[in-house]
Design a protein around this motif. Structure first.
Motif, short mmCIF file in Angstrom:
data_model
loop_
_atom_site.label_atom_id
_atom_site.label_comp_id
_atom_site.label_asym_id
_atom_site.label_seq_id
_atom_site.Cartn_x
_atom_site.Cartn_y
_atom_site.Cartn_z
N GLN A 46 5.70 -0.95 -5.17
CA GLN A 46 7.12 -0.53 -5.17
C GLN A 46 7.21 0.99 -5.14
O GLN A 46 7.89 1.60 -5.97
CB GLN A 46 7.85 -1.12 -6.39
CG GLN A 46 8.00 -2.64 -6.32
CD GLN A 46 8.95 -3.08 -5.20
OE1 GLN A 46 10.13 -2.81 -5.24
NE2 GLN A 46 8.42 -3.74 -4.16
N SER A 47 6.54 1.59 -4.17
CA SER A 47 6.44 3.05 -4.12
C SER A 47 6.84 3.56 -2.73
O SER A 47 6.67 2.86 -1.73
CB SER A 47 4.98 3.45 -4.41
OG SER A 47 4.68 4.72 -3.88
N PRO A 48 7.36 4.80 -2.65
CA PRO A 48 7.68 5.38 -1.34
C PRO A 48 6.46 5.97 -0.63
O PRO A 48 6.56 6.38 0.52
CB PRO A 48 8.70 6.49 -1.68
CG PRO A 48 8.42 6.85 -3.09
CD PRO A 48 7.85 5.63 -3.76
N THR A 49 5.31 6.03 -1.32
CA THR A 49 4.13 6.66 -0.70
C THR A 49 2.87 5.80 -0.74
O THR A 49 1.83 6.22 -0.24
CB THR A 49 3.80 8.00 -1.41
OG1 THR A 49 3.69 7.74 -2.81
CG2 THR A 49 4.86 9.04 -1.17
N ARG A 50 2.97 4.61 -1.35
CA ARG A 50 1.78 3.74 -1.44
C ARG A 50 2.21 2.30 -1.26
O ARG A 50 3.35 1.95 -1.49
CB ARG A 50 1.14 3.82 -2.82
CG ARG A 50 0.62 5.15 -3.24
CD ARG A 50 0.15 5.04 -4.69
NE ARG A 50 -0.89 4.04 -4.83
CZ ARG A 50 -2.18 4.32 -4.85
NH1 ARG A 50 -2.58 5.56 -4.78
NH2 ARG A 50 -3.07 3.36 -4.98
N TYR A 51 1.23 1.48 -0.93
CA TYR A 51 1.52 0.05 -0.90
C TYR A 51 0.28 -0.70 -1.33
O TYR A 51 -0.84 -0.18 -1.25
CB TYR A 51 1.94 -0.41 0.51
CG TYR A 51 0.78 -0.59 1.45
CD1 TYR A 51 0.19 0.49 2.08
CD2 TYR A 51 0.26 -1.87 1.68
CE1 TYR A 51 -0.88 0.32 2.93
CE2 TYR A 51 -0.82 -2.04 2.54
CZ TYR A 51 -1.39 -0.95 3.16
OH TYR A 51 -2.46 -1.13 3.99
N SER A 52 0.49 -1.93 -1.81
CA SER A 52 -0.62 -2.84 -2.00
C SER A 52 -0.06 -4.24 -1.84
O SER A 52 1.11 -4.49 -2.16
CB SER A 52 -1.27 -2.67 -3.37
OG SER A 52 -0.40 -3.12 -4.39
N ILE A 53 -0.88 -5.12 -1.30
CA ILE A 53 -0.45 -6.51 -1.13
C ILE A 53 -0.96 -7.28 -2.34
O ILE A 53 -2.16 -7.30 -2.59
CB ILE A 53 -1.03 -7.10 0.17
CG1 ILE A 53 -0.49 -6.31 1.38
CG2 ILE A 53 -0.69 -8.58 0.28
CD1 ILE A 53 -1.12 -6.69 2.70
N PRO A 54 -0.05 -7.88 -3.12
CA PRO A 54 -0.50 -8.63 -4.30
C PRO A 54 -1.52 -9.70 -3.89
O PRO A 54 -1.29 -10.40 -2.90
CB PRO A 54 0.79 -9.26 -4.84
CG PRO A 54 1.90 -8.41 -4.30
CD PRO A 54 1.42 -7.91 -2.97
N PRO A 55 -2.65 -9.83 -4.63
CA PRO A 55 -3.72 -10.75 -4.26
C PRO A 55 -3.24 -12.19 -4.05
O PRO A 55 -3.72 -12.87 -3.13
CB PRO A 55 -4.69 -10.68 -5.43
CG PRO A 55 -4.38 -9.40 -6.12
CD PRO A 55 -2.96 -9.07 -5.85
N GLU A 56 -2.27 -12.65 -4.88
CA GLU A 56 -1.82 -14.04 -4.74
C GLU A 56 -1.04 -14.22 -3.44
O GLU A 56 -1.12 -15.28 -2.80
CB GLU A 56 -1.01 -14.50 -5.97
CG GLU A 56 0.33 -13.82 -6.18
CD GLU A 56 0.22 -12.46 -6.91
OE1 GLU A 56 -0.89 -11.91 -7.04
OE2 GLU A 56 1.28 -11.93 -7.31
N GLU A 57 -0.34 -13.17 -3.00
CA GLU A 57 0.39 -13.22 -1.72
C GLU A 57 -0.61 -13.26 -0.57
O GLU A 57 -0.44 -13.98 0.41
CB GLU A 57 1.29 -11.99 -1.57
CG GLU A 57 2.40 -11.91 -2.59
CD GLU A 57 3.49 -12.95 -2.38
OE1 GLU A 57 3.63 -13.45 -1.24
OE2 GLU A 57 4.20 -13.26 -3.34
N GLN A 58 -1.64 -12.42 -0.69
CA GLN A 58 -2.68 -12.35 0.33
C GLN A 58 -3.35 -13.72 0.49
O GLN A 58 -3.58 -14.18 1.60
CB GLN A 58 -3.70 -11.30 -0.09
CG GLN A 58 -4.39 -10.65 1.08
CD GLN A 58 -5.04 -9.33 0.69
OE1 GLN A 58 -4.55 -8.63 -0.19
NE2 GLN A 58 -6.14 -9.00 1.32
#
Ligand SMILES: [Zn+2]
Length: 133
Positions: A46-58
């Motif tokens: 939830q950032s304007p400069t970073r992202y990550s895909i939550p492992p459970e979503e992946q």
């Protein structure tokens, strides 16, 4: 080269716009060069400069792709305020050199720019995107 159907291409830009000022992210599944399915995912940072895909979503996406015999063609995310080029963090977090990284830049108002890259250990290669209808 990556072929993206026009409706998916437009949906990706829409996703980036909806999530502004935060980065959006997602996965493109398909076969060979051809993108067939778009998975819009929540940005775990939830950032304007970073992202990550939550492992459970992946994991959910992997299972879905396996069911439909799709390969992961690309991971995409947006840059709300910077150009369409991998950031230092993007390079650091590029765990899958065989999967393209697509970046949607919203830096220029009214003119979204989408570019695809292969981020290797030694270099970053630009990959062509063809929009197909
Ligand atoms: Zn980035």
């Amino acid at each position: 080269m990556i072929q993206i159907p026009k409706p998916i291409y437009e949906r990706m830009i829409e996703h980036a716009r909806q999530q502004q000022p935060l980065e959006c992210c997602g996965i493109l599944g398909g076969r060979g060069k051809e993108v067939l399915t778009l998975f819009e995912l929540p940005n775990g940072e939830q950032s304007p400069t970073r992202y990550s895909i939550p492992p459970e979503e992946q994991l959910k996406v992997y299972e879905q792709m396996e069911k439909e015999s799709l390969e992961m063609i690309a991971i995409y995310h947006s840059h709300p305020d910077t150009i369409a080029f991998p950031s230092v963090t993007d390079v650091k977090l590029a765990f899958y050199p065989e999967v393209a990284s697509i970046i949607i830049s919203l830096k220029e108002k009214g003119n979204p720019v989408m570019k695809a890259f292969r981020i290797g250990k030694e270099a970053i290669y630009l990959e062509e995107i063809e929009i197909v209808s």
